[in-house]
Design a protein around this motif. Structure first.
Motif, short mmCIF file in Angstrom:
data_model
loop_
_atom_site.label_atom_id
_atom_site.label_comp_id
_atom_site.label_asym_id
_atom_site.label_seq_id
_atom_site.Cartn_x
_atom_site.Cartn_y
_atom_site.Cartn_z
N GLY A 11 0.84 -1.19 0.00
CA GLY A 11 0.00 0.00 0.00
C GLY A 11 0.87 1.24 0.00
O GLY A 11 2.09 1.16 0.12
N PRO A 12 0.24 2.39 -0.12
CA PRO A 12 1.00 3.63 -0.20
C PRO A 12 1.62 4.03 1.14
O PRO A 12 1.22 3.52 2.19
N MET A 13 2.57 4.95 1.08
CA MET A 13 3.14 5.46 2.32
C MET A 13 2.03 6.11 3.14
O MET A 13 1.12 6.73 2.58
N ILE A 85 6.11 -2.33 -5.27
CA ILE A 85 5.32 -3.03 -6.29
C ILE A 85 5.62 -2.53 -7.70
O ILE A 85 5.11 -3.09 -8.67
N LEU A 86 6.46 -1.51 -7.84
CA LEU A 86 6.85 -1.04 -9.17
C LEU A 86 7.67 -2.10 -9.90
O LEU A 86 7.67 -2.15 -11.13
N SER A 87 8.35 -2.94 -9.16
CA SER A 87 9.17 -4.00 -9.73
C SER A 87 8.33 -5.24 -9.99
O SER A 87 7.72 -5.79 -9.07
N LYS A 88 8.34 -5.71 -11.24
CA LYS A 88 7.61 -6.94 -11.58
C LYS A 88 8.16 -8.11 -10.78
O LYS A 88 7.40 -8.96 -10.31
N SER A 95 3.41 -12.18 -4.57
CA SER A 95 2.19 -12.94 -4.81
C SER A 95 2.43 -14.44 -4.77
O SER A 95 1.53 -15.19 -4.40
N ALA A 96 3.63 -14.89 -5.09
CA ALA A 96 3.91 -16.33 -5.10
C ALA A 96 4.27 -16.89 -3.72
O ALA A 96 4.10 -18.09 -3.48
N ARG A 97 4.72 -16.03 -2.82
CA ARG A 97 5.30 -16.55 -1.57
C ARG A 97 4.51 -16.21 -0.31
O ARG A 97 4.98 -16.43 0.80
N ARG A 139 0.56 3.70 -8.86
CA ARG A 139 0.74 2.49 -8.05
C ARG A 139 -0.54 1.76 -7.67
O ARG A 139 -0.51 0.53 -7.52
N ASN A 140 -1.66 2.47 -7.49
CA ASN A 140 -2.87 1.80 -7.04
C ASN A 140 -3.28 0.61 -7.91
O ASN A 140 -3.65 -0.43 -7.38
N PRO A 141 -3.19 0.73 -9.26
CA PRO A 141 -3.53 -0.45 -10.08
C PRO A 141 -2.60 -1.64 -9.83
O PRO A 141 -3.03 -2.79 -9.91
N LEU A 142 -1.34 -1.37 -9.49
CA LEU A 142 -0.39 -2.45 -9.20
C LEU A 142 -0.70 -3.11 -7.85
O LEU A 142 -0.57 -4.33 -7.71
N TYR A 143 -1.10 -2.30 -6.87
CA TYR A 143 -1.52 -2.88 -5.59
C TYR A 143 -2.72 -3.80 -5.82
O TYR A 143 -2.76 -4.93 -5.33
N ASP A 144 -3.70 -3.30 -6.57
CA ASP A 144 -4.90 -4.10 -6.87
C ASP A 144 -4.54 -5.40 -7.58
O ASP A 144 -5.14 -6.44 -7.31
#
Length: 171
Positions: A11-13, A85-88, A95-97, A139-144
């Motif tokens: 989530g955001p700061m 979350i900017l980094s793929k 998400s995998a761990r 960033r919000n779409p990446l968090y989602d």
């Protein structure tokens, strides 16, 4: 709980990831980690210094290493940095761990919670609210995208949010 699942907070700061993460870890008897604190521990310098010397790109490389290392542990609660979350690669590891919980907050709450915090390099500008808005748009779409669960943190105490997460996860 036979298998100890990891819980990763994104989530955001200003969303409360570190504070809520500590409550969660304490209540679930799990180990707590914070990526920014881990980076500071490993470099021996604060985040602002890393940003000054290595820039955001250098910081993000360090962050990827820390997230890769910590997400391989078992039974931890991890509070990530807002931009992790900017980094793929980070998104894939998170998400995998483990279980990814997105702590949502409004720009107004973020601004109120961060306006006097000098330890946030991206907000050391004339227009911190504008920065928060532009970060949210990116960033919000990446968090989602990677969240297994989402919890709004604005009108609840950290302890109440931690309890809500525990209830949602069925722990």
């Amino acid at each position: 709980m036979a298998e100890k699942r990891n819980i990763f907070l994104i989530g955001p700061m200003g969303a409360g990831k570190s504070t809520i993460g500590r409550h969660l870890a304490q209540q679930l008897h799990m180990q707590f980690h914070d990526t920014d604190q881990e980076i500071e521990k490993r470099t021996g310098a604060d985040i602002a210094w890393v940003f000054d010397v290595e820039g955001e790109a250098g910081f993000r490389v360090r962050e990827e290493t820390v997230i890769d290392d910590l997400t391989q542990e078992q039974g931890i609660v991890l509070a990530t940095g807002g931009g992790s979350i900017l980094s793929k690669e980070n998104r894939n590891h998170l998400s995998a761990r483990g279980i990814v919980v997105y702590l949502e907050t409004t720009i107004d709450k973020q601004f109120a919670r961060t306006q006097r915090d000098k330890r946030r390099p991206l907000l050391q500008t004339e227009e911190p609210r504008g920065v928060l808005e532009s970060l949210a748009a990116e960033r919000n779409p990446l968090y989602d995208e990677i969240a297994d669960y989402s919890v709004k943190t604005d009108d609840q105490s950290a302890k109440a949010v931690a309890n809500q997460i525990i209830d949602q996860l069925g722990f």
